[in-house]
Write a protein that holds these residues in place. Structure first.
Motif, PDB file in Angstrom:
ATOM      1  N   GLY A   1       0.851  -1.188   0.000  1.00 51.83           N
ATOM      2  CA  GLY A   1       0.000   0.000   0.000  1.00 51.83           C
ATOM      3  C   GLY A   1       0.882   1.232   0.000  1.00 51.83           C
ATOM      4  O   GLY A   1       1.758   1.391  -0.841  1.00 51.83           O
ATOM      5  N   LYS A   2       0.686   2.078   0.967  1.00 47.48           N
ATOM      6  CA  LYS A   2       1.500   3.282   1.080  1.00 47.48           C
ATOM      7  C   LYS A   2       2.566   3.153   2.159  1.00 47.48           C
ATOM      8  O   LYS A   2       3.343   4.077   2.376  1.00 47.48           O
ATOM      9  CB  LYS A   2       0.607   4.492   1.395  1.00 47.48           C
ATOM     10  CG  LYS A   2      -0.352   4.859   0.259  1.00 47.48           C
ATOM     11  CD  LYS A   2      -1.127   6.126   0.574  1.00 47.48           C
ATOM     12  CE  LYS A   2      -2.033   6.512  -0.585  1.00 47.48           C
ATOM     13  NZ  LYS A   2      -2.801   7.756  -0.296  1.00 47.48           N
ATOM     14  N   LYS A   3       2.615   2.005   2.820  1.00 47.67           N
ATOM     15  CA  LYS A   3       3.540   1.831   3.929  1.00 47.67           C
ATOM     16  C   LYS A   3       4.757   1.019   3.511  1.00 47.67           C
ATOM     17  O   LYS A   3       4.666   0.086   2.722  1.00 47.67           O
ATOM     18  CB  LYS A   3       2.838   1.133   5.100  1.00 47.67           C
ATOM     19  CG  LYS A   3       1.754   1.976   5.747  1.00 47.67           C
ATOM     20  CD  LYS A   3       1.170   1.256   6.957  1.00 47.67           C
ATOM     21  CE  LYS A   3       0.122   2.113   7.650  1.00 47.67           C
ATOM     22  NZ  LYS A   3      -0.453   1.418   8.833  1.00 47.67           N
ATOM     23  N   LEU A   4       5.898   1.403   4.081  1.00 48.67           N
ATOM     24  CA  LEU A   4       7.114   0.612   3.906  1.00 48.67           C
ATOM     25  C   LEU A   4       7.215  -0.382   5.046  1.00 48.67           C
ATOM     26  O   LEU A   4       7.087  -0.016   6.216  1.00 48.67           O
ATOM     27  CB  LEU A   4       8.346   1.517   3.885  1.00 48.67           C
ATOM     28  CG  LEU A   4       8.584   2.312   2.608  1.00 48.67           C
ATOM     29  CD1 LEU A   4       9.760   3.256   2.790  1.00 48.67           C
ATOM     30  CD2 LEU A   4       8.847   1.381   1.431  1.00 48.67           C
ATOM     31  N   LYS A   5       7.438  -1.638   4.697  1.00 51.43           N
ATOM     32  CA  LYS A   5       7.550  -2.678   5.706  1.00 51.43           C
ATOM     33  C   LYS A   5       8.838  -3.469   5.489  1.00 51.43           C
ATOM     34  O   LYS A   5       9.313  -3.588   4.366  1.00 51.43           O
ATOM     35  CB  LYS A   5       6.348  -3.626   5.636  1.00 51.43           C
ATOM     36  CG  LYS A   5       5.025  -2.976   6.016  1.00 51.43           C
ATOM     37  CD  LYS A   5       3.929  -4.026   6.073  1.00 51.43           C
ATOM     38  CE  LYS A   5       2.631  -3.434   6.555  1.00 51.43           C
ATOM     39  NZ  LYS A   5       1.575  -4.473   6.654  1.00 51.43           N
TER      40      LYS A   5
ATOM     41  N   ASP B   1      11.033 -11.021  14.476  1.00 55.15           N
ATOM     42  CA  ASP B   1      10.424 -11.594  13.279  1.00 55.15           C
ATOM     43  C   ASP B   1      10.468 -10.617  12.126  1.00 55.15           C
ATOM     44  O   ASP B   1      10.507 -10.978  10.981  1.00 55.15           O
ATOM     45  CB  ASP B   1       8.975 -11.991  13.549  1.00 55.15           C
ATOM     46  CG  ASP B   1       8.893 -13.119  14.551  1.00 55.15           C
ATOM     47  OD1 ASP B   1       9.883 -13.847  14.660  1.00 55.15           O
ATOM     48  OD2 ASP B   1       7.865 -13.250  15.208  1.00 55.15           O
ATOM     49  N   ASN B   2      10.415  -9.353  12.443  1.00 55.64           N
ATOM     50  CA  ASN B   2      10.568  -8.341  11.407  1.00 55.64           C
ATOM     51  C   ASN B   2      11.150  -7.097  12.025  1.00 55.64           C
ATOM     52  O   ASN B   2      11.184  -6.936  13.231  1.00 55.64           O
ATOM     53  CB  ASN B   2       9.237  -8.039  10.708  1.00 55.64           C
ATOM     54  CG  ASN B   2       8.168  -7.629  11.688  1.00 55.64           C
ATOM     55  OD1 ASN B   2       8.404  -6.780  12.528  1.00 55.64           O
ATOM     56  ND2 ASN B   2       7.008  -8.253  11.586  1.00 55.64           N
ATOM     57  N   LEU B   3      11.653  -6.238  11.171  1.00 54.80           N
ATOM     58  CA  LEU B   3      12.357  -5.062  11.655  1.00 54.80           C
ATOM     59  C   LEU B   3      11.442  -4.132  12.412  1.00 54.80           C
ATOM     60  O   LEU B   3      11.868  -3.436  13.323  1.00 54.80           O
ATOM     61  CB  LEU B   3      13.001  -4.316  10.489  1.00 54.80           C
ATOM     62  CG  LEU B   3      13.989  -3.223  10.878  1.00 54.80           C
ATOM     63  CD1 LEU B   3      15.070  -3.790  11.770  1.00 54.80           C
ATOM     64  CD2 LEU B   3      14.588  -2.589   9.654  1.00 54.80           C
ATOM     65  N   ALA B   4      10.158  -4.099  12.057  1.00 49.92           N
ATOM     66  CA  ALA B   4       9.223  -3.250  12.776  1.00 49.92           C
ATOM     67  C   ALA B   4       9.175  -3.662  14.234  1.00 49.92           C
ATOM     68  O   ALA B   4       9.097  -2.828  15.139  1.00 49.92           O
ATOM     69  CB  ALA B   4       7.838  -3.350  12.149  1.00 49.92           C
ATOM     70  N   ASP B   5       9.252  -4.972  14.486  1.00 48.76           N
ATOM     71  CA  ASP B   5       9.254  -5.458  15.852  1.00 48.76           C
ATOM     72  C   ASP B   5      10.505  -5.001  16.564  1.00 48.76           C
ATOM     73  O   ASP B   5      10.471  -4.566  17.718  1.00 48.76           O
ATOM     74  CB  ASP B   5       9.174  -6.993  15.825  1.00 48.76           C
ATOM     75  CG  ASP B   5       8.958  -7.583  17.201  1.00 48.76           C
ATOM     76  OD1 ASP B   5       8.510  -6.837  18.076  1.00 48.76           O
ATOM     77  OD2 ASP B   5       9.228  -8.779  17.366  1.00 48.76           O
ATOM     78  N   ALA B   6      11.653  -5.101  15.859  1.00 47.52           N
ATOM     79  CA  ALA B   6      12.895  -4.648  16.473  1.00 47.52           C
ATOM     80  C   ALA B   6      12.838  -3.167  16.782  1.00 47.52           C
ATOM     81  O   ALA B   6      13.359  -2.713  17.794  1.00 47.52           O
ATOM     82  CB  ALA B   6      14.068  -4.932  15.537  1.00 47.52           C
ATOM     83  N   LYS B   7      12.194  -2.418  15.907  1.00 45.99           N
ATOM     84  CA  LYS B   7      12.135  -0.967  16.114  1.00 45.99           C
ATOM     85  C   LYS B   7      11.208  -0.599  17.261  1.00 45.99           C
ATOM     86  O   LYS B   7      11.090   0.564  17.612  1.00 45.99           O
ATOM     87  CB  LYS B   7      11.670  -0.276  14.829  1.00 45.99           C
ATOM     88  CG  LYS B   7      12.741  -0.233  13.761  1.00 45.99           C
ATOM     89  CD  LYS B   7      12.271   0.479  12.539  1.00 45.99           C
ATOM     90  CE  LYS B   7      12.158   1.958  12.782  1.00 45.99           C
ATOM     91  NZ  LYS B   7      11.787   2.678  11.552  1.00 45.99           N
TER      92      LYS B   7
END
Length: 1044
Positions: free
Chosen positions: A484-488, A900-906
């Motif tokens: 969508g419009k989000k970077l993941k 599990d993903n960088l968003a979690d790390a962040k």
């Protein structure tokens, strides 16, 4: 016999008439005179060249660099010397980080030695979730006292407390548990060490400490926010860095009972247990899964008889297969145990796998067989394989048997009755595997996945990879994807293999040499994608590589043949250069490091230009600057200084009637200097993000030069490159409004040519269109006597379609505005197909091994020349702290939590963690076409048979540009020709190929240390009523060291 047959004239006429009526009628095509198209191309090209050379000042800039050629030196770079120097500098830098961790380790061990456990300890601490929270009476809640938080630029402007750390706990851990209170109280001793480390080395950012009991101490202190459900799910013990640092490499065979008695909740718990075990494995580990009932079968038949690397792809693949398991039949564990021991022994004897810890994980609801003979044959007396047992369900009848298996094979037994019990019970095996390390008081340096980049420009870059061949940094490493419009972050963002980025290395010669830690050189012809894959460069790259001592990393430096292997050294006085640096139209590549500004707190707010000026004036004698790079900068400032007066004069004398549409001129040099001028008011600029931080492709960044610079550098100097944003990239999503035009400026010394700068203009598309339509028409009174075809002719005529396309086939001008920015083949497949067949365009197949592809819903799922070594090294260091790619160091049990993903790390930085939603995309391999114009073909024409008509087309090159004038007959309908599309296709592998790819064991370099067993460990501490005694050193978990 030979005879002749003679026909009279009437017979011939009759035959011709008959033939005419037998054929379908072919409508005569519109004949386009070649001379007309050439004259249009010459007129339009001349007009364009006049405008862009005038308003860019390219001829003046070329002259200024030509004038100083006698004072220039062009030096060829020694790639091997350079990569060795980089390696030594990185080794030194990383050693300083290790020393910071060692200070924390020593302090923690001393604190633990002096701490006496107190089961009734009462102690208040700063709970990161509760700090600054008040109750209804406006009093601070328990564990939530006042904790001063201030925004700090060094920590990405987050609200932090740099004088104190605070404590984070997951929701399922009681914050007043005696073990928590004792651990938190003991670890208070780390606070002064955190602060001291930061004062000694201001490039550090996050430092943290974890505990096997579940608390997480973070410096600087922050406010942690729960997710939308009020839950804090981040648990440091679940992270890869914890697990990898706590244990040595592991070979694991998981055996799961799928007999009929495991139906229902028991099977659900068993599946969750397997998934949790898989989550504790990393790239240094190897694994397989065997399911058993009446028969023994591998959950992945392709993996029969082997172990596979526990990388993310294999772990996720196993999870999908385990999810499909069904319970039926009768369980017979002996055969499964026998098969497991055989696999582990074969791998051990063959020198494969982790060559350290080996273990079997038995998941069952009971064991009634006589399995002692299996252990006698395959594991006793040496007990090289530990056996961990997990009894599923509340039934305790078989508990003694299942516990006996673990206790007699140096393992550990647990009983799992509910899904909530899984996590804590699975983690027990890690405590057992860490015993030898703890008893030895070993402090291994553990390195986990890291990210950095040291781009030396499109003609040179540096990259790092790990012992497993995974990329730590590379200009083509793309860890994020757009949904969508989000970077993941991509699920496999930290396990991209070198062979997937340098995919031209098909025999993996480069990969093999680097994993083996060799020092050397090789050359490869490569295809480099640009502009989001719409364009491609063909380069010959020289690769220089070596290892970084004391780490599992290897470093590579890439230089492209030709001017990419040269650097230019100019000469100018500080006084003269300083005067020109102070001009208002000048700015620098602020991501480059001309001067080190993040060591001294007083320097942190300085821009790189301000720092350079203070260094040159002597205002800041303590500033450390790259003198060679600064000297190049001064030289470029002097040479380009006359451009300011030139542009200003033009701006003052512009005629808005004849030259409306030229909006901006700009230039960039090899030293990262930029100048620009506006020819219109800033409020009238069509592309407001150009040359700003919002448009990274248009400015100098840490890992690349601007796109307009890179493209210009790959074309002959003096030839202008016209670029238009594609329809899906235009600002605001509307139609493209501007065209960026640029050309390279070259210098030549002693037969060596280098690119000194690129210069250009940005013009409104309207201006280009106006000049185009004016040039592509003939007056009504034209002399048509010498022309073969329609005359007078105009592109405005309904019988013609006229296009201006670039060297990759993208449309800049068309009668239909909706076609601007599109690929020409999507608009007219008939002509594009013919141009490809004639060799004017060629199709180049590119591969993307970092792609993301849609899955069915039900599935689970460059032109910067090489700068000085000091600059490049400093650039490497600076990239280590990019705001979404993390480089961390682990010592003993310390470093990067990799979730599990960088968003979690962040979550650590952004203080919140949301549950992962259903994935709609997953990593895949794709291939896609890029079409490239063959410049040797200046012009061409042809006829296309389109049923009842013939379609004529004429193509003419526009001189001194990357543009083509394309005229086609609009009256002949060739729409039955399929379009030529730039579709990306997923590469599908058949079953045998897929199996072969999954089974293949890529070369890897094992970690240097192994802690498998210790004679002093207590093997009878094996679960049940017993507890695993955890040494204090096991509490020494993560310390993150980031550079900024």
């Amino acid at each position: 016999m030979v005879g002749t047959w003679r026909m009279g004239p009437w017979a011939v006429l009759w035959m011709m008439l008959s033939f005419f009526f037998l054929l379908p009628s072919v409508r005569a095509q519109t004949k386009i005179p070649l001379e007309t198209v050439k004259s249009w191309a010459d007129a339009f090209g001349g007009e364009l060249y006049s405008i862009v050379t005038k308003y860019s000042g390219s001829l003046l800039l070329q002259k200024k660099y030509k004038d100083v050629e006698p004072t220039l030196k062009i030096k060829e770079v020694d790639g091997l010397e350079l990569v060795k120097k980089f390696s030594e500098q990185m080794e030194s830098m990383l050693r300083r980080k290790v020393e910071a961790v060692e200070r924390l380790v020593e302090a923690a061990e001393d604190a633990d030695l002096n701490h006496e456990y107190n089961s009734s300890l009462e102690f208040d601490y700063y709970n990161s979730l509760l700090i600054n929270e008040k109750d209804e009476n406006d009093n601070y809640v328990e564990l939530g006292d006042e904790f001063i938080l201030e925004p700090n630029e060094h920590f990405s402007n987050l609200m932090v407390n740099t004088t104190y750390s605070d404590i984070q706990l997951p929701t399922n851990v009681y914050n007043k548990d005696p073990d928590i209170l004792n651990g938190v109280y003991m670890s208070e001793a780390l606070n002064p060490i955190f602060v001291d480390n930061f004062e000694r080395d201001p490039t550090l950012t996050w430092q943290y400490f974890g505990s096997s009991t579940g608390f997480f101490r973070l410096y600087p202190g922050i406010k942690w926010l729960p997710d939308e459900n009020g839950v804090v799910s981040f648990d440091c013990r679940n992270r890869g860095w914890y697990i990898q640092a706590a244990t040595s490499p592991k070979d694991i065979v998981i055996i799961v009972d799928v007999s009929g008695s495991m139906k229902g909740l028991r099977m659900t718990i068993a599946k969750h247990t397997i998934a949790t075990i898989l989550d504790t494995l990393g790239e240094n580990d190897f694994v397989n899964i065997i399911a058993y009932n009446d028969y023994v079968h591998f959950v992945e038949p392709c993996f029969k008889g082997i172990l596979v690397q526990a990388d993310r792809d294999n772990r996720e693949h196993f999870k999908q297969l385990v999810d499909e398991l069904q319970a039926k039949g009768v369980g017979t564990v002996n055969k499964a145990l026998t098969e497991s021991f055989k696999i582990l022994r074969e791998f051990r004897d063959a020198g494969q796998g982790g060559l350290c810890n080996q273990a079997i994980m038995l998941i069952t609801d009971g064991a009634v067989e006589d399995y002692e003979a299996v252990f006698e044959k395959y594991n006793w007396p040496d007990r090289k394989v530990r056996v961990f047992t997990y009894l599923i369900g509340r039934e305790v009848t078989f508990a003694p048997n299942v516990k006996w298996i673990a206790c007699n094979n140096k393992g550990y037994y647990t009983q799992i009755s509910t899904l909530a019990d899984v996590q804590e019970n699975v983690m027990e095996y890690l405590h057992v595997l860490s015993r030898p390390m703890v008893i030895n008081h070993d402090h291994d340096i553990i390195w986990t996945e890291a990210y950095m980049d040291s781009a030396l420009g499109v003609h040179g870059y540096a990259f790092l990879n790990t012992n497993n061949g995974y990329i730590l940094s590379h200009p083509d490493l793309r860890p994020l994807y757009k949904e969508g419009k989000k970077l993941k972050p991509k699920p496999n963002y930290n396990s991209v293999d070198l062979s997937e980025v340098e995919w031209e290395d098909r025999d993996e010669i480069l990969r093999t040499a680097m994993i083996n830690g060799e020092t050397g050189y090789l050359s490869m012809d490569v295809k480099v994608p640009m502009d989001k894959g719409k364009r491609v460069l063909f380069l010959t790259n020289d690769y220089f590589f070596t290892d970084i001592s004391g780490t599992p990393f290897s470093l590579g430096v890439v230089l492209s043949r030709g001017h990419g292997e040269y650097i230019m050294l100019g000469n100018t006085s500080v006084e003269e250069g300083l005067h020109d640096l102070l001009q208002p139209d000048l700015f620098l590549a602020n991501e480059w490091i001309y001067c080190i500004t993040d060591i001294d707190p007083d320097h942190r707010k300085l821009s790189q230009l301000e720092a350079v000026i203070r260094f040159l004036t002597g205002e800041e004698p303590d500033l450390e600057c790259d003198e060679e790079l600064v000297q190049e900068l001064l030289f470029d400032a002097v040479v380009t200084a006359p451009m300011e007066a030139y542009w200003t004069t033009l701006a003052l004398n512009m005629s808005m009637e004849t030259e409306a549409g030229v909006e901006m001129a700009f230039l960039g040099t090899r030293a990262g200097l930029m100048r620009n001028v506006l020819y219109v008011g800033s409020e009238k600029i069509s592309n407001r993000i150009f040359l700003t931080q919002k448009d990274k492709e248009s400015i100098f960044t840490m890992d690349h030069f601007p796109l307009w610079y890179r493209r210009a550098a790959e074309h002959p100097p003096g030839s202008f490159i016209y670029s238009i944003v594609s329809e899906d990239d235009s600002e605001g999503g509307g139609l493209p409004k501007v065209v960026t035009v640029s050309t390279a400026v070259a210098v030549s010394v002693d037969g060596k040519m280098g690119i000194a700068a690129a210069v250009g203009v940005q013009i409104k598309l309207e201006l280009l269109q106006h000049k185009f339509w004016m040039a592509t028409q003939q007056p009504n009174d034209s002399d048509c006597s010498a022309l073969d075809g329609a005359c007078p002719l105009s592109c405005q005529d309904d019988i013609l379609n006229c296009f201006l396309i670039d060297n990759n086939g993208f449309i800049l001008i068309s009668k239909r505005p909706s076609e601007i920015g599109k690929f020409f083949g999507a608009v007219d497949g008939s002509v594009m197909t013919q141009l490809i067949n004639m060799g004017m365009f060629r199709r180049v197949t590119m591969h993307d091994y970092q792609a993301m592809c849609k899955v069915p819903y039900h599935h689970h799922s460059g032109a910067r020349p090489l700068l000085s070594p000091i600059y490049a090294f400093l650039a490497t260091v600076k990239w280590l702290i990019s705001d979404f790619l993390i480089f961390l160091l682990e010592f003993n049990v310390s470093s990067f939590w990799h979730s599990d993903n960088l968003a979690d790390a962040k979550a650590v930085f952004h203080h919140s963690h949301k549950h992962k939603k259903h994935d709609t995309l997953q990593p895949c391999d794709t291939e896609y076409p890029v079409f490239v114009y063959e410049p040797a073909i200046k012009e061409t024409n042809g006829l296309i048979e389109c049923g009842d008509c013939q379609k004529m087309f004429v193509v003419q090159q526009i001189a001194s540009s990357n543009l083509l004038l394309l005229i086609t007959d609009a009256t002949c309908d060739c729409s039955f020709f399929p379009p030529v599309l730039l579709d990306v296709k997923e590469v599908k592998y058949n079953t045998s190929v897929k199996c072969e790819r999954m089974r293949s064991q890529k070369l890897r370099r094992r970690p240097d240390t192994c802690h498998a067993f210790h004679p002093e460990e207590n093997a009878q501490d094996c679960g049940g009523t017993a507890e695993v005694s955890i040494s204090p050193t096991l509490l020494l978990l993560p310390l993150a060291l980031l550079l900024q």
